[in-house]
Design a protein around this motif. Structure first.
Motif, mmCIF file in Angstrom:
data_model
loop_
_atom_site.group_PDB
_atom_site.id
_atom_site.type_symbol
_atom_site.label_atom_id
_atom_site.label_comp_id
_atom_site.label_asym_id
_atom_site.label_seq_id
_atom_site.Cartn_x
_atom_site.Cartn_y
_atom_site.Cartn_z
ATOM 1 N N GLU A 106 -4.450 22.995 -62.040
ATOM 2 C CA GLU A 106 -4.257 24.121 -61.120
ATOM 3 C C GLU A 106 -5.446 24.260 -60.170
ATOM 4 O OE1 GLU A 106 -3.996 24.218 -64.355
ATOM 5 O OE2 GLU A 106 -1.847 24.528 -64.695
ATOM 6 N N LEU A 107 -6.648 24.033 -60.681
ATOM 7 C CA LEU A 107 -7.837 24.155 -59.826
ATOM 8 C C LEU A 107 -7.841 23.067 -58.755
ATOM 9 C CD1 LEU A 107 -11.442 24.963 -60.924
ATOM 10 C CD2 LEU A 107 -11.011 23.069 -59.357
ATOM 11 N N ILE A 108 -7.548 21.826 -59.161
ATOM 12 C CA ILE A 108 -7.545 20.730 -58.190
ATOM 13 C C ILE A 108 -6.466 20.954 -57.138
ATOM 14 C CG2 ILE A 108 -7.261 18.250 -57.868
ATOM 15 C CD1 ILE A 108 -8.230 17.868 -60.736
ATOM 16 N N ALA A 109 -5.276 21.317 -57.582
ATOM 17 C CA ALA A 109 -4.174 21.532 -56.638
ATOM 18 C C ALA A 109 -4.504 22.655 -55.668
ATOM 19 C CB ALA A 109 -2.887 21.836 -57.405
ATOM 20 N N GLY A 110 -5.056 23.746 -56.172
ATOM 21 C CA GLY A 110 -5.385 24.874 -55.312
ATOM 22 C C GLY A 110 -6.529 24.591 -54.358
ATOM 23 N N THR A 111 -7.423 23.659 -54.754
ATOM 24 C CA THR A 111 -8.556 23.303 -53.897
ATOM 25 C C THR A 111 -8.167 22.325 -52.801
ATOM 26 O OG1 THR A 111 -10.128 23.664 -55.712
ATOM 27 C CG2 THR A 111 -10.875 22.295 -53.867
ATOM 28 N N LEU A 112 -7.409 21.303 -53.170
ATOM 29 C CA LEU A 112 -7.096 20.232 -52.218
ATOM 30 C C LEU A 112 -5.847 20.500 -51.384
ATOM 31 C CD1 LEU A 112 -7.909 17.033 -54.314
ATOM 32 C CD2 LEU A 112 -9.429 18.516 -52.992
ATOM 33 N N TRP A 113 -4.960 21.358 -51.877
ATOM 34 C CA TRP A 113 -3.744 21.671 -51.128
ATOM 35 C C TRP A 113 -3.603 23.196 -51.018
ATOM 36 C CZ3 TRP A 113 -4.011 17.619 -54.658
ATOM 37 C CH2 TRP A 113 -3.819 16.347 -54.104
ATOM 38 N N ARG A 125 1.184 21.401 -56.681
ATOM 39 C CA ARG A 125 1.286 20.646 -57.938
ATOM 40 C C ARG A 125 2.030 19.329 -57.728
ATOM 41 N NH1 ARG A 125 2.313 25.891 -59.982
ATOM 42 N NH2 ARG A 125 4.570 25.472 -60.006
ATOM 43 N N ARG A 126 3.061 19.358 -56.881
ATOM 44 C CA ARG A 126 3.798 18.127 -56.596
ATOM 45 C C ARG A 126 2.908 17.114 -55.881
ATOM 46 N NH1 ARG A 126 6.169 15.329 -52.911
ATOM 47 N NH2 ARG A 126 5.461 16.736 -51.258
ATOM 48 N N CYS A 127 2.135 17.592 -54.911
ATOM 49 C CA CYS A 127 1.229 16.697 -54.173
ATOM 50 C C CYS A 127 0.185 16.101 -55.113
ATOM 51 C CB CYS A 127 0.545 17.462 -53.045
ATOM 52 S SG CYS A 127 1.628 17.903 -51.671
ATOM 53 N N LEU A 128 -0.341 16.912 -56.021
ATOM 54 C CA LEU A 128 -1.331 16.408 -56.972
ATOM 55 C C LEU A 128 -0.722 15.345 -57.883
ATOM 56 C CD1 LEU A 128 -4.054 16.393 -58.393
ATOM 57 C CD2 LEU A 128 -3.297 18.380 -59.727
ATOM 58 N N SER A 129 0.470 15.594 -58.383
ATOM 59 C CA SER A 129 1.111 14.615 -59.271
ATOM 60 C C SER A 129 1.314 13.285 -58.558
ATOM 61 C CB SER A 129 2.454 15.156 -59.768
ATOM 62 O OG SER A 129 2.271 16.285 -60.598
ATOM 63 N N LEU A 168 -0.801 14.268 -69.414
ATOM 64 C CA LEU A 168 0.276 15.087 -68.887
ATOM 65 C C LEU A 168 -0.042 16.561 -69.106
ATOM 66 C CD1 LEU A 168 3.067 15.048 -67.571
ATOM 67 C CD2 LEU A 168 4.059 15.073 -69.876
ATOM 68 N N ALA A 169 -0.092 17.315 -68.029
ATOM 69 C CA ALA A 169 -0.375 18.757 -68.030
ATOM 70 C C ALA A 169 -1.789 19.087 -68.493
ATOM 71 C CB ALA A 169 0.635 19.513 -68.892
ATOM 72 N N GLY A 170 -2.635 18.048 -68.696
ATOM 73 C CA GLY A 170 -4.007 18.305 -69.139
ATOM 74 C C GLY A 170 -4.992 18.248 -67.987
ATOM 75 N N ASP A 171 -6.295 18.354 -68.335
ATOM 76 C CA ASP A 171 -7.338 18.289 -67.322
ATOM 77 C C ASP A 171 -7.430 16.883 -66.739
ATOM 78 O OD1 ASP A 171 -7.785 20.897 -67.906
ATOM 79 O OD2 ASP A 171 -9.711 20.611 -68.899
ATOM 80 N N VAL A 172 -8.049 16.805 -65.569
ATOM 81 C CA VAL A 172 -8.133 15.547 -64.826
ATOM 82 C C VAL A 172 -9.592 15.253 -64.493
ATOM 83 C CG1 VAL A 172 -7.492 14.364 -62.686
ATOM 84 C CG2 VAL A 172 -5.836 15.868 -63.835
ATOM 85 N N GLY A 173 -9.975 13.998 -64.628
ATOM 86 C CA GLY A 173 -11.326 13.591 -64.254
ATOM 87 C C GLY A 173 -11.466 12.087 -64.330
ATOM 88 N N LEU A 174 -12.554 11.581 -63.815
ATOM 89 C CA LEU A 174 -12.862 10.161 -63.955
ATOM 90 C C LEU A 174 -13.453 9.920 -65.341
ATOM 91 C CD1 LEU A 174 -14.457 9.427 -60.463
ATOM 92 C CD2 LEU A 174 -12.148 8.841 -61.233
#
Length: 290
Positions: free
Chosen positions: A46-53, A62-66, A91-97
């Motif tokens: 949610e944080l990434i999606a809200g920041t980048l889109w 959320r669709r763009c992030l996926s 899936l549905a979890g946090d994202v990172g390198l």
């Protein structure tokens, strides 16, 4: 295990091992840049999606992030590279390198050099030269083409850290009597921030101290020209006092005129650099996230 190289100086790109850098399409490039520039952290989707889109609906974000994550995984982990080697995105979890893998980020090279300079010890002259060499490749185009608030914050944070490091190098080189190297470091500051009168004065002082009074006077003219062209103002009284002293006194016996009441006297090169460093630290505090 393959090595993943991530490049944030210039337009964000990546490469595996010794392959040529590849720049993904815009949304994937932005996602890679965001994840790489934030350090070894993982973020809620949610944080990434809200920041980048931020300019789309939550559902569209959320669709763009996926979609961007799917494309990024295909690029970072093609056939032959195990899933999860470089990208953590359950899936549905946090994202990172996955920083525990062999991930190398170009701007970490500058950060490591700056950390060496700002450590608790006092570098000797040879170490100072090694640090200065490590910083030679810095350019002011990190995350080029990205203008969202998070990207501007990363770019300005690194820029201020670089300037702060060059000011410390200037001060340290001058302490060792390595005036030419001190001048070179001060000029790296002016390359990025040409309206810094305090640094122009420091360069004038150091040029004079090394017997280059003519060059010091040319530095004043450069400073005056930039201030007039960019701000429509002339040099400060402190800068004019130093200029007057350099013009009217013999090169090896400059004695600066006394300032009028309420004015600071012209400073030595070291004290000018100390003042510049204090100003930069205040600016960095303002840039820090709350």
């Amino acid at each position: 295990m393959p090595t993943l190289h991530i490049f944030l100086a210039g337009s964000p790109a990546f490469a595996h091992d010794d392959a040529a850098p590849c720049s993904p399409v815009q949304h994937v490039r932005t996602l890679l840049a965001f994840l790489a520039s934030q350090g070894p952290r993982e973020f809620p989707r949610e944080l990434i999606a809200g920041t980048l889109w931020a300019d789309t609906s939550d559902r569209e974000a959320r669709r763009c992030l996926s979609t961007a994550l799917w494309r990024l995984r295909l690029m970072l982990e093609p056939d032959g590279i195990r899933r999860g080697t470089f990208l953590r995105a359950q899936l549905a979890g946090d994202v990172g390198l996955n920083w525990s893998s062999d991930v190398r980020l170009d701007i970490n090279h500058f950060g490591a050099a700056i950390s060496r300079l700002e450590g608790t010890g006092t570098p000797d002259l040879e170490e100072l030269r090694a640090i200065a060499h490590s910083l030679d490749g810095y350019t002011d185009n990190v995350l080029d083409g990205l203008y969202d608030e998070w990207a501007l914050r990363v770019r300005e944070s690194l820029r201020h850290a670089f300037i702060r490091a060059q000011l410390k190098l200037t001060r340290s080189f001058a302490t060792f009597g390595a005036i030419e190297e001190a001048i070179a470091s001060a000029r790296r500051v002016l390359d990025l921030d040409p309206l810094r009168e305090d640094v122009h004065r420091a360069v004038m002082e150091m040029l004079h101290a090394s017997g280059q009074t003519g060059a010091a006077l040319r530095q004043f003219r450069t400073c005056a020209m930039l201030l007039e062209r960019e701000l429509g103002v002339g040099p400060s009284r402190e800068t004019e006092l130093l200029h007057h002293a350099l013009r009217t006194e013999a090169p090896d016996t400059v004695s600066r005129p006394e300032p009028s009441a309420g004015q600071l006297p012209a400073c030595t090169a070291l004290s000018l650099i100390n003042a510049a460093t204090a100003n930069l630290q205040q600016a960095a505090r303002l840039l820090s996230p709350k």
